[in-house]
Scaffold this motif. Structure first.
Motif, mmCIF file in Angstrom:
data_model
loop_
_atom_site.group_PDB
_atom_site.id
_atom_site.type_symbol
_atom_site.label_atom_id
_atom_site.label_comp_id
_atom_site.label_asym_id
_atom_site.label_seq_id
_atom_site.Cartn_x
_atom_site.Cartn_y
_atom_site.Cartn_z
ATOM 1 N N ALA A 118 12.876 37.666 44.445
ATOM 2 C CA ALA A 118 11.286 37.745 44.724
ATOM 3 C C ALA A 118 11.237 37.923 46.281
ATOM 4 N N ASP A 119 10.211 38.824 46.477
ATOM 5 C CA ASP A 119 9.681 38.922 47.869
ATOM 6 C C ASP A 119 9.217 37.617 48.578
ATOM 7 N N TYR A 120 8.682 36.742 47.722
ATOM 8 C CA TYR A 120 8.225 35.401 48.241
ATOM 9 C C TYR A 120 8.728 34.535 47.384
ATOM 10 N N PRO A 121 9.713 33.616 47.682
ATOM 11 C CA PRO A 121 10.664 33.087 46.345
ATOM 12 C C PRO A 121 10.203 31.507 46.363
ATOM 13 N N GLU A 122 9.020 31.266 47.135
ATOM 14 C CA GLU A 122 8.760 29.762 46.810
ATOM 15 C C GLU A 122 8.290 29.261 45.515
ATOM 16 N N MET A 123 7.343 30.123 45.125
ATOM 17 C CA MET A 123 6.785 29.592 43.709
ATOM 18 C C MET A 123 7.729 29.673 42.462
ATOM 19 N N PRO A 124 8.740 30.814 42.202
ATOM 20 C CA PRO A 124 9.654 30.846 41.445
ATOM 21 C C PRO A 124 10.671 29.778 41.650
ATOM 22 N N ARG A 125 11.058 29.639 42.771
ATOM 23 C CA ARG A 125 11.806 28.224 43.252
ATOM 24 C C ARG A 125 11.401 26.998 42.792
ATOM 25 N N SER A 126 10.223 26.632 43.103
ATOM 26 C CA SER A 126 9.521 25.380 42.641
ATOM 27 C C SER A 126 9.650 25.347 40.952
ATOM 28 N N ALA A 127 9.249 26.473 40.399
ATOM 29 C CA ALA A 127 9.488 26.256 38.993
ATOM 30 C C ALA A 127 10.829 26.004 38.543
ATOM 31 N N ALA A 128 11.844 26.485 39.222
ATOM 32 C CA ALA A 128 13.091 26.490 38.685
ATOM 33 C C ALA A 128 13.677 25.002 38.989
ATOM 34 N N GLU A 129 13.036 24.459 40.091
ATOM 35 C CA GLU A 129 13.639 23.025 40.425
ATOM 36 C C GLU A 129 12.978 22.003 39.587
ATOM 37 N N HIS A 130 11.792 22.207 39.143
ATOM 38 C CA HIS A 130 10.960 21.367 38.404
ATOM 39 C C HIS A 130 10.834 21.500 36.922
ATOM 40 N N VAL A 131 11.098 22.743 36.538
ATOM 41 C CA VAL A 131 11.014 22.844 34.947
ATOM 42 C C VAL A 131 12.485 23.346 34.288
ATOM 43 N N ALA A 132 12.821 22.882 33.224
ATOM 44 C CA ALA A 132 13.709 23.119 32.664
ATOM 45 C C ALA A 132 13.667 24.633 31.904
ATOM 46 N N LEU A 133 14.040 25.741 32.994
ATOM 47 C CA LEU A 133 13.681 26.987 32.339
ATOM 48 C C LEU A 133 14.349 27.389 31.326
ATOM 49 N N ASP A 134 13.872 28.398 30.600
ATOM 50 C CA ASP A 134 14.551 29.004 29.523
ATOM 51 C C ASP A 134 15.217 30.345 29.959
ATOM 52 N N TYR A 135 14.672 30.682 30.906
ATOM 53 C CA TYR A 135 15.323 32.125 31.663
ATOM 54 C C TYR A 135 14.949 31.998 33.208
ATOM 55 N N CYS A 136 15.687 32.660 33.879
ATOM 56 C CA CYS A 136 15.407 32.595 35.212
ATOM 57 C C CYS A 136 16.262 34.156 35.651
ATOM 58 N N LEU A 137 15.278 35.069 35.853
ATOM 59 C CA LEU A 137 15.783 36.385 35.707
ATOM 60 C C LEU A 137 15.345 37.442 36.784
ATOM 61 N N PRO A 138 16.318 38.493 37.459
ATOM 62 C CA PRO A 138 15.584 39.411 38.133
ATOM 63 C C PRO A 138 14.268 39.911 37.517
ATOM 64 N N LEU A 139 13.342 40.473 38.304
ATOM 65 C CA LEU A 139 12.212 41.004 37.879
ATOM 66 C C LEU A 139 12.400 42.104 36.910
ATOM 67 N N ALA A 140 13.446 42.979 37.016
ATOM 68 C CA ALA A 140 13.653 44.139 36.294
ATOM 69 C C ALA A 140 14.420 43.911 34.995
ATOM 70 N N GLU A 141 14.635 42.507 34.639
ATOM 71 C CA GLU A 141 15.093 42.147 33.392
ATOM 72 C C GLU A 141 13.980 41.654 32.562
ATOM 73 N N ILE A 142 12.678 41.081 33.189
ATOM 74 C CA ILE A 142 12.112 40.401 32.503
ATOM 75 C C ILE A 142 11.328 41.109 31.391
ATOM 76 N N PRO A 143 10.633 42.640 31.463
ATOM 77 C CA PRO A 143 10.031 43.237 30.803
ATOM 78 C C PRO A 143 10.930 43.160 29.137
ATOM 79 N N LYS A 144 12.282 43.731 29.281
ATOM 80 C CA LYS A 144 13.035 43.559 28.350
ATOM 81 C C LYS A 144 13.107 42.272 27.416
ATOM 82 N N LEU A 145 13.091 41.314 28.355
ATOM 83 C CA LEU A 145 13.205 39.806 27.623
ATOM 84 C C LEU A 145 11.919 39.528 26.825
ATOM 85 N N LEU A 146 10.993 39.900 27.507
ATOM 86 C CA LEU A 146 9.382 39.761 27.012
ATOM 87 C C LEU A 146 9.296 40.486 25.536
ATOM 88 N N VAL A 147 9.727 41.733 25.627
ATOM 89 C CA VAL A 147 9.760 42.481 24.182
ATOM 90 C C VAL A 147 10.516 41.925 22.891
#
Length: 343
Positions: A153-182
């Motif tokens: 991420a260009d600005y990592p604080e928001m996704p880093r906070s999510a990763a630290e406090h939420v049991a994420l199902d996925y933590c991926l580079p931006l380029a891989e997120i569209p395929k995952l959503l589909v």
């Protein structure tokens, strides 16, 4: 894992480029709606036009009360929280959250409440931590929690906070997120998609406050003189309130002082509205920036401010319930009657 039926995405700093990249990689056949919040404050937003130019999905600013359709991107407009209620989009000018309006958390909370396991929440680039609590609620309700890889991420604080406090199902580079959503949208296995719930379907429970239209009880009552927190205490049968500065009131005096301050604030608001009406009228009459449409807008803004000033003035001047004065009058009359009793 349940198949997704609706997607919500939150972003802040660096979000325009990230959202354009994501929109460019999504197919026109995506069978789910996408709701987007970008921290834009009250400034004019061209984000729908940028997303329309970037990819095949139709993007627009959300409108209050409109239905939600698959294959569309709905963007929170300036200075309005975007939420979902009873299967429709709602726009609210409620209090700012995390110093932002629109903010991500209100959308994610309402989203989790409405769609449960059918919800997918995505936190992209941004500063601080808006979206974390909302994503936690999505996860709690059985939805899918996704964050952009902070190192990507260009600005990592928001996704880093999510990763630290939420049991994420996925933590991926931006380029891989569209395929995952589909894949999540099109996945055939798992449970049925959760349908939107409305207030009549919540088993008689108190509806969760998601639209900022019901006030929570305040943590404390504040001093009408200085705004400090008041402590309630009793001296014999007398109830008193005092702040740490030293202001103190009996209950009756507190109620009277509070009412006087409330009336002062409301009359100040009437004055500001009246001044806004005059300012906008002057701008209209002087042909601001030489555009006829702009003059019409200034006239409309002046009329709106004046209409609201009249409504607020009428509200201030209505009769108000004042139990403190009624109680004091009853005590006075009772004392007067006692002085007339034969000895």
């Amino acid at each position: 894992m349940a198949r997704s039926s609706i997607i919500a995405i939150g972003a802040s700093a660096g979000g325009v480029a990230a959202l354009r990249s994501l929109a460019a990689a999504l197919p026109s056949t995506l069978s789910a709606p996408i709701l987007v919040v970008l921290h834009i404050g009250a400034y004019r937003s061209e984000l729908p036009a940028l997303l329309n130019a970037a990819g095949p999905l139709s993007a627009k600013h959300a409108e209050d009360g409109e239905a939600i359709y698959p294959g569309h991107i709905y963007v929170a407009p300036p200075d309005r929280h975007l939420i979902v209620a009873d299967g429709r989009l709602r726009l609210l000018r409620g209090p700012k959250e995390n110093c932002a309006r629109p903010a991500i958390d209100p959308l994610f909370r309402s989203f989790a409440e409405s769609y449960g396991p059918g919800a997918v929440g995505v936190v992209l680039t941004g500063n601080l931590n808006d979206g974390t609590l909302g994503l936690l609620e999505i996860k709690r309700c059985g939805g899918v929690a996704i964050a952009q890889d902070p190192t990507d991420a260009d600005y990592p604080e928001m996704p880093r906070s999510a990763a630290e406090h939420v049991a994420l199902d996925y933590c991926l580079p931006l380029a891989e997120i569209p395929k995952l959503l589909v894949e999540l949208v099109d996945r055939k296995g798992g449970r049925d998609v959760a349908m939107p719930k409305n207030s009549s379907q919540r088993d008689g429970q108190e509806p969760e406050i998601i639209d900022s239209r019901t006030f929570e009880r305040p943590l404390t009552v504040t001093c009408p003189d200085c705004g400090g927190a008041l402590k309630r205490f009793e001296v014999g049968s007398i109830v008193k309130f005092g702040c740490h500065i030293g202001h103190s009131y009996t209950a009756e005096n507190m109620a009277a002082a509070q009412f006087e301050e409330m009336e002062k604030v409301m009359r100040a608001a009437v004055r500001f509205l009246n001044e806004r009406a005059e300012f906008c009228l002057q701008m209209a009459e002087h042909g601001w920036d030489g555009k006829p449409d702009a003059s019409n807008d200034w006239h409309a803004a002046s009329k709106q401010a004046l209409d609201r000033a009249y409504k607020l003035r009428d509200l201030v001047e209505q009769d108000w319930l004042t139990p403190e004065t009624s109680h004091q009058l009853a005590l006075t009359l009772d004392g007067y009657e006692q002085t007339r009793l034969p000895g």
